[in-house]
Write a protein that holds these residues in place. Structure first.
Motif, mmCIF file in Angstrom:
data_model
loop_
_atom_site.group_PDB
_atom_site.id
_atom_site.type_symbol
_atom_site.label_atom_id
_atom_site.label_comp_id
_atom_site.label_asym_id
_atom_site.label_seq_id
_atom_site.Cartn_x
_atom_site.Cartn_y
_atom_site.Cartn_z
ATOM 1 N N ALA A 133 0.839 -1.202 0.000
ATOM 2 C CA ALA A 133 0.000 0.000 0.000
ATOM 3 C C ALA A 133 0.875 1.253 0.000
ATOM 4 O O ALA A 133 1.808 1.367 0.799
ATOM 5 C CB ALA A 133 -0.921 -0.001 1.214
ATOM 6 N N ARG A 134 0.546 2.178 -0.880
ATOM 7 C CA ARG A 134 1.363 3.385 -1.026
ATOM 8 C C ARG A 134 1.417 4.205 0.257
ATOM 9 O O ARG A 134 2.447 4.790 0.594
ATOM 10 C CB ARG A 134 0.812 4.239 -2.173
ATOM 11 C CG ARG A 134 1.617 5.502 -2.438
ATOM 12 C CD ARG A 134 1.105 6.231 -3.670
ATOM 13 N NE ARG A 134 1.312 5.429 -4.874
ATOM 14 C CZ ARG A 134 2.463 5.381 -5.544
ATOM 15 N NH1 ARG A 134 3.511 6.067 -5.114
ATOM 16 N NH2 ARG A 134 2.559 4.661 -6.637
ATOM 17 N N SER A 139 5.708 0.005 2.776
ATOM 18 C CA SER A 139 6.262 0.390 1.475
ATOM 19 C C SER A 139 7.537 1.218 1.618
ATOM 20 O O SER A 139 8.281 1.387 0.648
ATOM 21 C CB SER A 139 5.232 1.193 0.671
ATOM 22 O OG SER A 139 4.934 2.426 1.312
ATOM 23 N N THR A 153 -2.088 2.443 -4.638
ATOM 24 C CA THR A 153 -3.315 2.763 -3.917
ATOM 25 C C THR A 153 -4.402 1.798 -4.398
ATOM 26 O O THR A 153 -4.239 1.117 -5.417
ATOM 27 C CB THR A 153 -3.771 4.212 -4.187
ATOM 28 O OG1 THR A 153 -4.114 4.340 -5.581
ATOM 29 C CG2 THR A 153 -2.677 5.203 -3.840
ATOM 30 N N ARG A 154 -5.501 1.770 -3.685
ATOM 31 C CA ARG A 154 -6.603 0.896 -4.109
ATOM 32 C C ARG A 154 -7.101 1.280 -5.498
ATOM 33 O O ARG A 154 -7.340 0.418 -6.355
ATOM 34 C CB ARG A 154 -7.731 0.974 -3.092
ATOM 35 C CG ARG A 154 -8.977 0.200 -3.497
ATOM 36 C CD ARG A 154 -10.128 0.494 -2.560
ATOM 37 N NE ARG A 154 -11.390 0.009 -3.069
ATOM 38 C CZ ARG A 154 -12.564 0.287 -2.525
ATOM 39 N NH1 ARG A 154 -12.622 1.056 -1.451
ATOM 40 N NH2 ARG A 154 -13.672 -0.194 -3.061
ATOM 41 N N GLN A 173 -7.513 -5.031 3.720
ATOM 42 C CA GLN A 173 -6.175 -4.540 4.062
ATOM 43 C C GLN A 173 -5.599 -5.383 5.185
ATOM 44 O O GLN A 173 -6.337 -6.024 5.943
ATOM 45 C CB GLN A 173 -6.235 -3.068 4.491
ATOM 46 C CG GLN A 173 -6.694 -2.134 3.415
ATOM 47 C CD GLN A 173 -6.665 -0.677 3.862
ATOM 48 O OE1 GLN A 173 -6.008 0.156 3.264
ATOM 49 N NE2 GLN A 173 -7.405 -0.368 4.912
ATOM 50 N N ILE A 205 -2.581 -4.015 0.524
ATOM 51 C CA ILE A 205 -3.930 -4.024 -0.026
ATOM 52 C C ILE A 205 -4.170 -5.381 -0.668
ATOM 53 O O ILE A 205 -3.317 -5.884 -1.412
ATOM 54 C CB ILE A 205 -4.115 -2.916 -1.072
ATOM 55 C CG1 ILE A 205 -3.902 -1.543 -0.447
ATOM 56 C CG2 ILE A 205 -5.496 -3.000 -1.714
ATOM 57 C CD1 ILE A 205 -3.862 -0.423 -1.458
#
Length: 257
Positions: A133-134, A139, A153-154, A173, A205
């Motif tokens: 996930a960003r 990350s 991102t999603r 998540q 994610i």
């Protein structure tokens, strides 16, 4: 450039890797259960999570050539293969479930990878992509596999899979625990509280997708005209210009108008 398979194996042998295995593994089990009687494909480095599907009819681990491959499982007949991620060596519509872990973030051709996954998925198949996930701490943790490549991102994940004719149907998540060994003892507590208190700090994610299906409308049969309308569709002779006989008109050269 992909992480080497030896580095990935070493990470999952550590306590922090065990936290990742448990956190993501629980989400997978909730989504697919034991996968009873299904054919499961793990792509990337998914072997730490494939034991979550003990009732699967067949389980295969496909590892990209740039990453390297290891023998899996540790006991019994090997079910791991070194593959070209843009040309998977499997027949069309073969797998009921596909799991991608450490596969999408470091690939140079995400569209080609997802296109191949769509090809080998059964029409009723499902896929889960687990990607860094960003906005999460993982990350940024370069000592972990989630700190390599590009996070998502999603919305970015959803747009990417749609381009491959796949449709997002659910998401979740995991990994709310900070990526430090100091917090491994409280990992389960972080996972239980994190989704309610800190939803934006999740490290991974999980996006579940299915194949898109398109409704094909039958072509309308052309109605045959039974009786032409006089003066509209009935053929009429071409008028002959004044001063020219029909014979002279037909004797004109082939390239003349």
């Amino acid at each position: 450039m992909r992480r080497d398979v030896l580095d990935l194996r070493e990470f999952y042998a550590q306590p922090l890797g065990g936290v990742v295995r448990d956190a993501i593994g629980r989400k997978l089990a909730e989504a697919w259960g034991p996968a009873s009687g299904l054919d499961v494909l793990g792509l990337g480095y998914a072997t730490p999570f494939l034991d979550r599907f003990p009732a699967a009819r067949r389980t295969v681990a496909a590892m990209p050539a740039a990453q390297g491959v290891e023998s899996w499982p540790a006991q019994g007949r090997n079910r791991a293969a070194l593959v070209d991620e843009a040309a998977l060596p499997f027949a069309n519509a073969l797998f009921d479930r596909v799991l991608i872990v450490h596969g999408l973030e470091e690939t140079d051709e995400p569209a080609a990878l997802l296109g191949e996954v769509g090809r080998v998925m059964a029409p009723s198949g499902r896929m889960i992509v687990a990607a860094a996930a960003r906005g999460g701490l993982w990350s940024r943790a370069e000592r972990t596999p989630f700190g390599a490549g590009r996070p998502f991102t999603r919305r970015q994940l959803e747009e990417l899979v749609r381009e491959a004719d796949l449709e997002p149907v659910a998401w979740n998540q995991a990994l709310y625990v900070p990526p430090f060994r100091l917090f491994t003892g409280w990992a389960e507590g972080f996972e239980q509280v994190g989704s309610k208190v800190w939803p934006g700090v999740a490290g991974v994610i999980l996006l579940e997708v299915v194949k898109r299906t398109f409704a094909v409308k039958p072509k309308r049969a052309r109605a045959r005209l039974v009786a032409p309308i006089p003066g509209v569709l009935a053929p009429a002779p071409t008028p002959v210009p004044a001063g020219m006989t029909r014979r002279k008109r037909l004797d004109r050269g082939p390239h003349q108008a």
